[in-house]
Write a protein that holds these residues in place. Sequence first.
Motif, mmCIF file in Angstrom:
data_model
loop_
_atom_site.group_PDB
_atom_site.id
_atom_site.type_symbol
_atom_site.label_atom_id
_atom_site.label_comp_id
_atom_site.label_asym_id
_atom_site.label_seq_id
_atom_site.Cartn_x
_atom_site.Cartn_y
_atom_site.Cartn_z
ATOM 1 N N MET A 84 0.792 -1.019 -0.060
ATOM 2 C CA MET A 84 0.161 0.033 -0.010
ATOM 3 C C MET A 84 0.503 0.974 0.325
ATOM 4 S SD MET A 84 -3.144 1.157 2.691
ATOM 5 C CE MET A 84 -1.474 1.505 3.669
ATOM 6 N N VAL A 85 0.469 2.357 -0.714
ATOM 7 C CA VAL A 85 0.866 3.438 -1.152
ATOM 8 C C VAL A 85 0.686 3.645 0.751
ATOM 9 C CG1 VAL A 85 1.023 5.562 -1.666
ATOM 10 C CG2 VAL A 85 0.892 3.464 -3.159
ATOM 11 N N GLU A 86 2.008 4.704 1.278
ATOM 12 C CA GLU A 86 1.766 5.243 2.658
ATOM 13 C C GLU A 86 1.882 6.481 2.740
ATOM 14 O OE1 GLU A 86 5.764 6.205 6.350
ATOM 15 O OE2 GLU A 86 5.885 5.521 4.622
ATOM 16 N N LYS A 87 0.446 7.250 3.104
ATOM 17 C CA LYS A 87 0.247 8.022 4.009
ATOM 18 C C LYS A 87 1.489 8.860 4.057
ATOM 19 C CE LYS A 87 -4.411 6.757 3.943
ATOM 20 N NZ LYS A 87 -5.764 6.629 5.207
ATOM 21 N N MET A 88 1.419 9.956 3.904
ATOM 22 C CA MET A 88 2.332 11.452 4.345
ATOM 23 C C MET A 88 1.369 12.523 4.750
ATOM 24 S SD MET A 88 5.406 10.688 1.192
ATOM 25 C CE MET A 88 6.475 11.780 2.817
ATOM 26 N N LEU A 89 2.239 12.581 6.224
ATOM 27 C CA LEU A 89 0.993 14.241 6.289
ATOM 28 C C LEU A 89 2.213 15.403 5.613
ATOM 29 C CD1 LEU A 89 0.914 13.183 10.030
ATOM 30 C CD2 LEU A 89 -0.891 13.410 8.118
ATOM 31 N N ILE A 90 1.511 16.437 5.368
ATOM 32 C CA ILE A 90 2.096 16.883 4.103
ATOM 33 C C ILE A 90 1.043 18.512 4.549
ATOM 34 C CG2 ILE A 90 3.561 15.991 3.012
ATOM 35 C CD1 ILE A 90 1.858 16.946 1.026
ATOM 36 N N GLN A 133 -6.062 18.871 -7.812
ATOM 37 C CA GLN A 133 -6.904 18.938 -9.190
ATOM 38 C C GLN A 133 -6.391 18.548 -10.292
ATOM 39 O OE1 GLN A 133 -9.074 22.054 -9.497
ATOM 40 N NE2 GLN A 133 -11.069 21.006 -8.260
ATOM 41 N N THR A 134 -4.880 19.711 -10.340
ATOM 42 C CA THR A 134 -4.090 19.158 -11.430
ATOM 43 C C THR A 134 -3.358 17.876 -10.933
ATOM 44 O OG1 THR A 134 -3.297 21.648 -11.538
ATOM 45 C CG2 THR A 134 -1.985 20.143 -12.564
ATOM 46 N N SER A 135 -2.794 17.072 -10.022
ATOM 47 C CA SER A 135 -1.882 16.364 -10.301
ATOM 48 C C SER A 135 -2.530 14.886 -10.355
ATOM 49 C CB SER A 135 -1.524 15.580 -8.632
ATOM 50 O OG SER A 135 -0.181 17.312 -8.112
ATOM 51 N N LEU A 136 -4.376 15.102 -9.818
ATOM 52 C CA LEU A 136 -4.776 14.019 -10.083
ATOM 53 C C LEU A 136 -5.422 14.156 -11.435
ATOM 54 C CD1 LEU A 136 -6.589 11.422 -9.106
ATOM 55 C CD2 LEU A 136 -8.238 13.359 -7.968
ATOM 56 N N GLU A 137 -5.663 15.127 -12.508
ATOM 57 C CA GLU A 137 -6.080 15.272 -13.727
ATOM 58 C C GLU A 137 -4.538 14.846 -13.936
ATOM 59 O OE1 GLU A 137 -9.337 19.057 -13.150
ATOM 60 O OE2 GLU A 137 -7.022 19.677 -13.929
ATOM 61 N N ILE A 138 -3.559 15.196 -13.870
ATOM 62 C CA ILE A 138 -2.664 14.765 -14.517
ATOM 63 C C ILE A 138 -2.237 12.998 -14.680
ATOM 64 C CG2 ILE A 138 -0.088 14.969 -15.150
ATOM 65 C CD1 ILE A 138 -0.206 17.955 -14.395
ATOM 66 N N ILE A 161 1.040 8.653 -6.993
ATOM 67 C CA ILE A 161 1.779 8.965 -5.827
ATOM 68 C C ILE A 161 1.703 10.477 -5.407
ATOM 69 C CG2 ILE A 161 3.773 9.062 -4.596
ATOM 70 C CD1 ILE A 161 4.060 6.543 -6.254
ATOM 71 N N ASP A 162 2.363 11.052 -6.384
ATOM 72 C CA ASP A 162 1.954 12.689 -6.087
ATOM 73 C C ASP A 162 0.792 13.216 -5.883
ATOM 74 O OD1 ASP A 162 4.650 13.242 -6.294
ATOM 75 O OD2 ASP A 162 4.468 14.221 -8.437
ATOM 76 N N SER A 163 -0.360 12.688 -5.996
ATOM 77 C CA SER A 163 -2.192 12.997 -6.032
ATOM 78 C C SER A 163 -2.255 12.696 -4.311
ATOM 79 C CB SER A 163 -2.832 12.559 -7.159
ATOM 80 O OG SER A 163 -3.956 12.439 -6.083
ATOM 81 N N ILE A 164 -1.523 11.160 -4.015
ATOM 82 C CA ILE A 164 -2.026 10.980 -2.406
ATOM 83 C C ILE A 164 -0.639 11.160 -1.455
ATOM 84 C CG2 ILE A 164 -1.290 8.741 -1.022
ATOM 85 C CD1 ILE A 164 -1.863 7.310 -3.543
ATOM 86 N N LYS A 165 0.057 12.330 -1.896
ATOM 87 C CA LYS A 165 1.202 12.580 -0.721
ATOM 88 C C LYS A 165 0.471 14.043 -0.620
ATOM 89 C CE LYS A 165 5.214 10.977 -2.405
ATOM 90 N NZ LYS A 165 6.641 11.245 -2.788
ATOM 91 N N GLU A 166 -0.330 15.156 -1.960
ATOM 92 C CA GLU A 166 -0.787 15.675 -1.369
ATOM 93 C C GLU A 166 -2.309 15.775 -0.362
ATOM 94 O OE1 GLU A 166 -1.160 17.129 -6.249
ATOM 95 O OE2 GLU A 166 0.557 17.472 -5.924
#
Length: 547
Positions: free
Chosen positions: A1-7, A16-21, A46-51
């Motif tokens: 599983m992709v690890e959740k990250m607190l940012i 929206q841009t990350s997910l759309e891309i 992965i970037d979208s999940i981090k964001e």
Amino acid sequence: MVEKMLIEPQTKEKKQTSLEIATKYHQEFLLRASAEDLTNAINFYIDSIKENPNEASAYYRLAVLMYENKQIGIDTAIEQCKCAVKIDEKNPDARMYLGYFLSIKGEKEEAKKELKNAVKLSPKGSSRAKFIMALELLSKDETKSLKDKLKGIFYIAEASFTTIFDKAAIKMFAKNLLTDFNYFRYNTFGKILEKFKFDKDAYQIYMDALDNTKNAPEFYEKMAKIAIKKKRPTVALQCFENASKLSNNHPEKLINTIEFMQQAYPEKIDELIDYYNMLVLKLPEFSRPYYELGHLYLKKEDYINASNAFRMALEYDKENPFYINSLAFTYVQLEQYTTAIELYKKAIEKNPDNEWTSVVAQALAAIYYKINNDYTSAITVLEYALTLTKEKGPIYTLFGDIYFDDNNIDMSIKYYNMALLEGVKDVKIYTRLAMAYWENNSVQDSIDCYNLAIEADPNYDIAQNNLGVIYLDTLNDVGRAMTLFKKAVELNPNYTLAHFNLGRCYAKLNRKIDAANEFQRAIDLNKFTNELDEEIIQDKLFELFEA
């Protein structure tokens, strides 16, 4: 599983841009099967999940993408989807994909539960979930009842109707339709051209398909088959290798590459080893590639790696007699005879096939005979081998050798003759039988056998020399003997014994200079060949000039 990250919180536009891309690259990958699109889609998901760790769709989309491209296993995909469901329990797509992966894993009841939840959450947008349930109910499973099959047909009908309300399904259907149509078009047209022998045009069609479909590995293999027909093995090999590479070394593609390379380029041992190593990475618990690797290492005389490969094969197929036999042979090459004997015994006990087992028994007997000088054990094993095979000639030959070395001349004569009656054609049998007759004072039989050996192989120098000895020492026919010795040294100029015997002929004829030259040549050669006690040659040389 992709690890959740607190940012730190990001702007809505950035999320929206990350997910759309990511979604855009995902769609491009579905259409073009580009490795670059795949990498970009994964990275942006992965970037979208981090964001935004609470974006459920990124989890299940990433799971689907990575699982279908063999970057994660089924358990990881399930965990990803469970994470999506935990984030958004009312997300029908998260439920649907969780049900899909559970179905693949074989957890049917849990899968059914999740798929039904997906339908309840979005009755009009649930065509994909219904299709999955239908496929499960209509699968070839003896436990499925008529009621299940009828229910599966109902789900297909209902899913077909609700597709018009399922925007995601419509998009997926449109994309798949375009992809499938391109594949169908190139594949069908290429087959038609091949059928009418327009192979060059078919090859070009398949080449065009490489950039316009998701099926490049398959079209590379079609191109390879045309190259084989046109007797262009180099092109064929390149196509097979491209198919393997573009399929991320899919086992089936690797096997096709290996099979062609073994047939067309068996000398490419290092390359074959590399491909088998790729295959064992993909199928680590499949024993056969290790076995084939072992034989490739044997060809390189790399006995350490060969033994390791055969041991790995046995790790996953412990009782396979063929693997055991190959490991035994490798230990023979490593001169670890005690271990080899135990392994040969184990292979013989398995006895998968009488003829094969007889050959293995002969190998075991050869160790007892040639290495351990244990004639009794060798004979016992050979007697068992005889009961298993119709090809008795080689066994009779080995019996003859053992009895000859054990000085049991009568038995050796018996078995050599039995080997000849079985149709064995070997000049060495004729020669050894001739020697046995000579030991048994059967001079004419010995001469006949040497003549048979020379007739079978006129270039066999040992038979020429040995027959010459009979004519010289028993029949006192110096002229005939000299002809045979001269032929022996002509065939093998480094044959010490033949030079020595030729010197003896010259000595009998009182041609002392010629005799001395041959004796001196024998002395010089003997320093390297060690065929004779040098004192014997020296004595003959000194006798020439005694008063």
